[in-house]
Motif scaffolding. Structure first.
Motif: not given
Length: 87
Positions: A1-30
């Motif tokens: 299965m091919k997946v689309a990778v979305y590079d994500t950076y979110v500021t935590r409640k304590d001010g730190g930074l979270m970096h994670f990837d969201i992976l979804v089917p490559d056909s999902l564009r919503d």
């Protein structure tokens, strides 16, 4: 299965930074659905309410998914790869 990778950076409640990837089917564009997956993950990490928009979450690339990622996607519609500041 091919997946689309979305590079994500979110500021935590304590001010730190979270970096994670969201992976979804490559056909999902919503983007709303993809952001919803990210918000679900943030809620699981007690970071609900943190902003997650196209400013924090951007399409990065398409890759072949591992069996573990395929299972995650089949069970919940997405998979997360934690990169930094997620624990």
């Amino acid at each position: 299965m091919k997946v689309a990778v979305y590079d994500t950076y979110v500021t935590r409640k304590d001010g730190g930074l979270m970096h994670f990837d969201i992976l979804v089917p490559d056909s999902l564009r919503d983007e709303q659905a993809i952001h919803s997956f990210g918000k679900t993950y943030l809620s699981r990490k007690d970071q609900d309410g943190q902003p997650l928009t196209t400013s924090e979450c951007r399409f990065c690339h398409i890759e072949e998914a591992s069996e573990e990622i395929v299972q995650d996607i089949q069970q919940q519609g997405f998979s997360i790869i934690e990169m930094q500041g997620c624990n």
